[in-house]
Structure formats: structure tokens, C-alpha cells
Design a protein around this motif. Structure first.
Motif, PDB file in Angstrom:
ATOM      1  N   PRO A   1       0.837  -1.197   0.000  1.00 39.82           N
ATOM      2  CA  PRO A   1       0.000   0.000   0.000  1.00 39.82           C
ATOM      3  C   PRO A   1       0.875   1.252   0.000  1.00 39.82           C
ATOM      4  CG  PRO A   1      -0.642  -1.546   1.745  1.00 39.82           C
ATOM      5  CD  PRO A   1       0.670  -1.992   1.231  1.00 39.82           C
ATOM      6  N   SER A   2       0.307   2.376  -0.420  1.00 36.52           N
ATOM      7  CA  SER A   2       1.035   3.654  -0.375  1.00 36.52           C
ATOM      8  C   SER A   2       1.410   3.976   1.066  1.00 36.52           C
ATOM      9  CB  SER A   2       0.166   4.777  -0.938  1.00 36.52           C
ATOM     10  OG  SER A   2      -0.131   4.551  -2.292  1.00 36.52           O
ATOM     11  N   GLY A   3       2.630   4.479   1.240  1.00 34.53           N
ATOM     12  CA  GLY A   3       3.068   4.874   2.562  1.00 34.53           C
ATOM     13  C   GLY A   3       3.823   3.807   3.330  1.00 34.53           C
ATOM     14  N   VAL A   4       4.069   2.663   2.696  1.00 37.47           N
ATOM     15  CA  VAL A   4       4.790   1.576   3.372  1.00 37.47           C
ATOM     16  C   VAL A   4       6.295   1.666   3.125  1.00 37.47           C
ATOM     17  CG1 VAL A   4       5.029  -0.945   3.531  1.00 37.47           C
ATOM     18  CG2 VAL A   4       2.777   0.084   3.352  1.00 37.47           C
TER      19      VAL A   4
ATOM     20  N   GLU B   1       0.802   4.132  11.592  1.00 35.70           N
ATOM     21  CA  GLU B   1       2.095   4.590  11.077  1.00 35.70           C
ATOM     22  C   GLU B   1       2.010   4.856   9.577  1.00 35.70           C
ATOM     23  OE1 GLU B   1       6.086   5.615  10.497  1.00 35.70           O
ATOM     24  OE2 GLU B   1       4.743   5.697  12.228  1.00 35.70           O
ATOM     25  N   MET B   2       1.274   4.023   8.876  1.00 36.70           N
ATOM     26  CA  MET B   2       1.067   4.259   7.449  1.00 36.70           C
ATOM     27  C   MET B   2       0.377   5.596   7.224  1.00 36.70           C
ATOM     28  SD  MET B   2      -1.103   1.873   4.819  1.00 36.70           S
ATOM     29  CE  MET B   2      -1.866   2.633   3.381  1.00 36.70           C
TER      30      MET B   2
ATOM     31  N   ARG C   1      -6.871   5.451   0.632  1.00 37.76           N
ATOM     32  CA  ARG C   1      -5.681   4.600   0.603  1.00 37.76           C
ATOM     33  C   ARG C   1      -5.665   3.642   1.797  1.00 37.76           C
ATOM     34  NH1 ARG C   1      -2.273   6.033  -3.378  1.00 37.76           N
ATOM     35  NH2 ARG C   1      -2.148   8.200  -4.087  1.00 37.76           N
ATOM     36  N   ILE C   2      -6.058   4.125   2.951  1.00 34.46           N
ATOM     37  CA  ILE C   2      -6.107   3.273   4.137  1.00 34.46           C
ATOM     38  C   ILE C   2      -7.150   2.171   3.951  1.00 34.46           C
ATOM     39  CG2 ILE C   2      -6.616   3.174   6.604  1.00 34.46           C
ATOM     40  CD1 ILE C   2      -3.991   4.541   6.040  1.00 34.46           C
ATOM     41  N   ALA C   3      -8.318   2.530   3.431  1.00 37.19           N
ATOM     42  CA  ALA C   3      -9.380   1.544   3.200  1.00 37.19           C
ATOM     43  C   ALA C   3      -8.931   0.498   2.185  1.00 37.19           C
ATOM     44  CB  ALA C   3     -10.646   2.243   2.723  1.00 37.19           C
ATOM     45  N   ARG C   4      -8.248   0.944   1.135  1.00 37.62           N
ATOM     46  CA  ARG C   4      -7.758   0.020   0.119  1.00 37.62           C
ATOM     47  C   ARG C   4      -6.714  -0.913   0.709  1.00 37.62           C
ATOM     48  NH1 ARG C   4      -5.845   3.480  -3.945  1.00 37.62           N
ATOM     49  NH2 ARG C   4      -8.039   3.846  -4.454  1.00 37.62           N
ATOM     50  N   ALA C   5      -5.864  -0.380   1.586  1.00 43.27           N
ATOM     51  CA  ALA C   5      -4.831  -1.196   2.226  1.00 43.27           C
ATOM     52  C   ALA C   5      -5.457  -2.295   3.079  1.00 43.27           C
ATOM     53  CB  ALA C   5      -3.922  -0.317   3.088  1.00 43.27           C
ATOM     54  N   LYS C   6      -6.511  -1.962   3.813  1.00 45.58           N
ATOM     55  CA  LYS C   6      -7.188  -2.961   4.639  1.00 45.58           C
ATOM     56  C   LYS C   6      -7.704  -4.114   3.791  1.00 45.58           C
ATOM     57  CE  LYS C   6      -8.777  -0.024   8.463  1.00 45.58           C
ATOM     58  NZ  LYS C   6      -9.968   0.490   9.191  1.00 45.58           N
TER      59      LYS C   6
END
Length: 217
Positions: free
Chosen positions: A22-25, A139-140, A158-163
Motif C-alpha cells: 500500500p502507499s506509505g509503506v 504509522e502508514m 488509501r487506508i481503506a484500500r490497504a485494509k
């Protein structure tokens, strides 16, 4: 005496390294360092129908093609995978990637989960799938806010997509936790080195062993 054709390592086949996160990792930082440290590893250059952005160059960032050319390539099955994103098409050209593998070079893909699985389904023996996990979603989120590139709405998406994406971790060959950059990089480099040494990617070994068996001392 061994001929040049059977020297150690000659005939090694490259691999396609899919690093998904995911973005931000921190995927971009890790993969760019891996490429910088390994001369036999190159970033896959996608073809796209969108216009070049300031500072982008043909053949370095993308292969910029017309919609007509892209559609023709789709019809010729010239892509390992392709997708349409926000009205523009992106695809991974098949021929240069497979030619690189034949030369013993490896290709790293900056790609999403769906694209990685599409390519892996076509060439499972050539692909290695690595998923990067953040130490936490908090942290992400902090990293996404720190880089100041996205709105609050986009960050939430982005957070929802990462989940959702994290649920598919079991479909990957390796899963790394990027809670410490140096350790995560060392793990990623070790994976690459080990996969390069797989017996199936080193057909030269058969001839080499045959020569060993026939060697006179």
C-alpha cells in the motif's frame, strides 16, 4: 578442461520480482535501493496512453504511446498485463521483459496486487511475489500525512484500500514487515539473491555437473 559455454553462471535465467505494498509503506525507497545495488536488476518500464508529465522522459519513466497503438498492442497480446486508470491505459510490454529474462537479467515491477497476480498466472515459474506490510495502519497514515501529497479524502481511501489488500497476504511468496528500513532492505535483498540461485533458474548446472563427473584428476 571446461569450455566457455559451461563456465559457472552462464545460462542463468532472470526472474520477475513483484514488490507490492500500500502507499506509505516505503516500497519505492526499498526497490530503488535494490536496483541501485544490483546491476542485473532493472525496473520494468510500462507503456501508457497518458501525456508525459514535466521531467518525465520516453523510455526512462514510461513508453508513451497513442491510444490507437496501445489498443493494437492489446490485440496482439503484447502485454503481460494492462489496466485503465482514470481514463489512461498502462501496460507491461511482454517482449522486452521476456528477452531480459533470457539474457539472465531480472525485472522489478512497481505494480499493484491485481497486476502482479495477472502476470504470475501467466508465468508462475518466472515470478516472485513479495508483499510489504506497514508496522501499523496508524504509522502508514502518519507517513502519508508527512509526505503532504494527498488530501484527507485520498488518504482515507488509501487506508481503506490497504485494509482490503492486506487480506490477500497469503497469495504472496514472501511477506515482509517494513518497521525498520535497513532490516527490511536486507530481507528483500536476501530474497532476491536466493531466488536467483534456484536450481530451475540455473540450467547451466546440469552441464557443469556432467563435466565434474567426467573430469580426470
Amino acid at each position: 578442461m571446461w569450455s566457455e559455454a559451461t563456465k559457472i553462471g552462464e545460462g542463468r535465467r532472470g526472474l520477475m520480482l513483484m514488490v507490492v505494498a500500500p502507499s506509505g509503506v516505503g516500497k519505492t525507497s526499498l526497490t530503488r535501493r535494490l536496483i541501485a545495488d544490483h546491476s542485473d536488476l532493472h525496473l520494468s518500464i510500462s507503456a501508457t496512453t497518458r501525456e508525459p508529465r514535466p521531467g518525465e522522459h520516453e523510455g526512462r519513466d514510461y513508453h508513451f504511446v497513442s491510444r490507437e497503438t496501445f489498443d493494437q498492442m492489446v490485440g496482439e497480446d503484447a502485454f503481460l498485463e494492462w489496466a485503465e486508470v482514470y481514463g489512461n491505459r498502462y501496460g507491461s510490454p511482454r517482449a522486452p521483459i521476456m528477452a531480459a529474462l533470457e539474457r539472465g537479467e531480472s525485472v522489478l515491477f512497481d505494480i499493484d496486487d491485481q497486476g502482479a497476480r495477472t502476470i504470475a498466472a501467466q508465468a508462475p515459474g518466472d515470478c516472485v511475489l513479495v508483499y510489504l506490510l506497514p508496522p501499523s495502519l496508524a504509522e502508514m497514515s502518519r507517513r502519508l500525512h508527512a509526505r503532504s501529497q494527498d488530501s484527507e479524502e485520498v488518504i482515507a481511501l488509501r487506508i481503506a484500500r490497504a485494509k482490503d489488500e492486506i487480506n490477500r497476504w497469503e497469495t504472496f511468496d514472501y511477506v515482509l514487515l517494513n518497521d525498520d528500513f535497513d532490516r527490511a532492505y536486507a530481507d528483500l535483498a536476501h530474497i532476491y539473491h536466493a531466488e536467483r540461485l534456484r536450481r530451475a533458474r540455473n540450467p547451466w548446472i546440469g552441464t557443469f555437473v556432467g563435466n565434474l563427473r567426467g573430469e580426470e584428476i
